[in-house]
Scaffold this active site. Structure first.
Site, PDB file in Angstrom:
ATOM      1  N   LEU A 103      -0.618   3.899  -3.298  1.00 25.29           N
ATOM      2  CA  LEU A 103      -2.065   3.706  -3.373  1.00 25.29           C
ATOM      3  C   LEU A 103      -2.619   3.412  -1.987  1.00 25.29           C
ATOM      4  O   LEU A 103      -2.282   2.409  -1.369  1.00 25.29           O
ATOM      5  CB  LEU A 103      -2.400   2.549  -4.319  1.00 25.29           C
ATOM      6  CG  LEU A 103      -3.868   2.124  -4.387  1.00 25.29           C
ATOM      7  CD1 LEU A 103      -4.731   3.279  -4.874  1.00 25.29           C
ATOM      8  CD2 LEU A 103      -4.042   0.916  -5.286  1.00 25.29           C
ATOM      9  N   HIS A 141       0.497  -8.521   2.135  1.00 17.99           N
ATOM     10  CA  HIS A 141      -0.332  -8.201   3.295  1.00 17.99           C
ATOM     11  C   HIS A 141      -1.798  -8.411   2.925  1.00 17.99           C
ATOM     12  O   HIS A 141      -2.211  -8.169   1.787  1.00 17.99           O
ATOM     13  CB  HIS A 141      -0.082  -6.742   3.687  1.00 17.99           C
ATOM     14  CG  HIS A 141      -0.625  -6.347   5.018  1.00 17.99           C
ATOM     15  ND1 HIS A 141      -1.968  -6.081   5.218  1.00 17.99           N
ATOM     16  CD2 HIS A 141      -0.016  -6.165   6.218  1.00 17.99           C
ATOM     17  CE1 HIS A 141      -2.151  -5.744   6.475  1.00 17.99           C
ATOM     18  NE2 HIS A 141      -0.991  -5.790   7.107  1.00 17.99           N
TER      19      HIS A 141
END
Length: 374
Positions: free
Chosen positions: A125, A229
């Site tokens: 994605l 992240h």
């Protein structure tokens, strides 16, 4: 915005996405031969008749129909760990206890494992920075669940997502830096590239086979275990809303969490509605004019195809629950390849939850097949 299966003509855009996504995005790497094989495999998977999940990989692209530019990509692996092992660390505790000395200590450890072999994985994605707009990320994430709900025989009963772990502005992973210092003399960029292209034999050869005691690791490496992240946090939030949960498994390279859910428990899978289509000249999308039970203001809609799969978001459609009928204007029907009395599937993008269950193609009827394939 239109979601469709990837084609060979998308290779330049995919290569650009591989560059833009940076280190740690292992499902796409800047290698033309690798990307070519990935597209070819995806096209073969979409074209295959499937009765149970195997070595299929489905890659979709998000296209701007006005400019034909590729805005992003998203994908599904039908059954991971078959072609090559899928490694994780499992985060758990061991207890050291001496009754004679009346001493007890609980210590956190990481154990290497292949726990998720055979599971389906949502992956790849990425929404390109220049195309980040309202609903685009939602569509990329949730279109996979529309496809899985429409074709459940192609997927396993457990679905996972490996979330990108923490790395700094230069692309360095604190977790991997500690591992490489003590065990594997390879930099993080090299490792992610090797793993992304399928070269992960070094894991069995060089990675420690015994448990890693977390308290012996460097402080900055310990701090990122199970963390994502910063740019991945919105994607994780969306998956948690869908019902995905972290159960202690982390990536062996950046320490990022892997989350999991049962296919039939994923909110979009269970709440999406399979329905008949009525093509009309125009639809009044105002919510207050819908019949009771209308599914919301903005819908993600897909056709029922595989090779010719198409999906988009729209406010120009109306669902009539008493008839299980989705009214779609002619232009949208042509875009998605829908016809009168055909089948479509949709989900509401604007409400937090809907109690509506699939009607035309109930997932519950697929349970026997799904369990048999595990």
């Amino acid at each position: 915005m239109i979601i469709r299966p990837v084609a060979m003509t998308d290779l330049p855009a995919l290569q650009q996405i591989a560059v833009e996504s940076g280190p740690g995005f292992t499902s796409l790497v800047d290698d033309l031969d690798f990307l070519t094989r990935k597209v070819q495999r995806s096209m073969a998977s979409f074209g295959r008749t499937v009765h149970s999940p195997g070595d299929e990989g489905y890659l979709f692209v998000l296209e701007d129909p006005e400019t034909s530019e590729i805005m992003g990509t998203t994908g599904i692996e039908a059954s991971v760990g078959l072609r090559r092992p899928l490694y994780h660390y499992h985060r758990s505790q061991v207890v050291h206890h001496s009754p004679d000395l009346n001493l007890l200590r609980r210590l956190e450890v990481l154990n290497m494992c292949n726990h998720y072999t055979g599971c389906s994985e949502i992956c790849t994605l990425f929404l390109r920075p220049g195309f980040r707009r309202a609903q685009a990320g939602k569509l990329l994430s949730r279109v996979r669940f529309l496809f899985m709900a429409q074709h459940p025989q192609r997927f396993a009963n457990t679905v996972i997502a490996e979330m990108r772990g923490v790395s700094d502005e230069s692309g360095q992973s604190p977790f991997w830096n500690w591992l490489s210092e003590h065990f594997v003399d390879l930099d993080f960029d090299t490792v992610t590239r090797m793993v992304g292209t399928g070269d992960n034999g070094f894991i069995a050869d060089l990675m420690p086979r015994h448990p890693l005691y977390v308290h012996l690791m460097a402080k900055n490496a310990r701090a990122v275990i199970g963390q994502v992240h910063e740019e991945t946090r919105p994607a994780l939030n969306m998956l948690e809303t869908e019902g995905f949960r972290h159960t202690g498994y982390v990536d062996p390279f950046d320490g990022g969490p892997t989350v999991e859910a049962r296919l039939t428990d994923i909110r979009t899978v269970s709440a999406s509605i399979g329905c008949r289509v009525q093509v009309v000249d125009g639809v009044e999308p105002a919510l207050d004019k819908w019949h009771t039970g209308g599914q919301g203001r903005i819908l993600a809609i897909s056709n029922s195809g595989v090779e010719n799969f198409r999906a988009t978001i729209t406010a120009a459609a109306r669902y009539l629950p008493s008839r299980n009928l989705l009214q779609v204007p002619v232009t949208l029907a042509n875009t998605l390849g829908l016809s009168n009395h055909g089948q479509a599937r949709f989900t509401d993008l604007t409400t937090a939850r809907t109690d509506r269950r699939p009607v035309a193609i109930p997932i519950c009827q697929q349970q026997e097949a799904l369990h048999a394939h595990r």
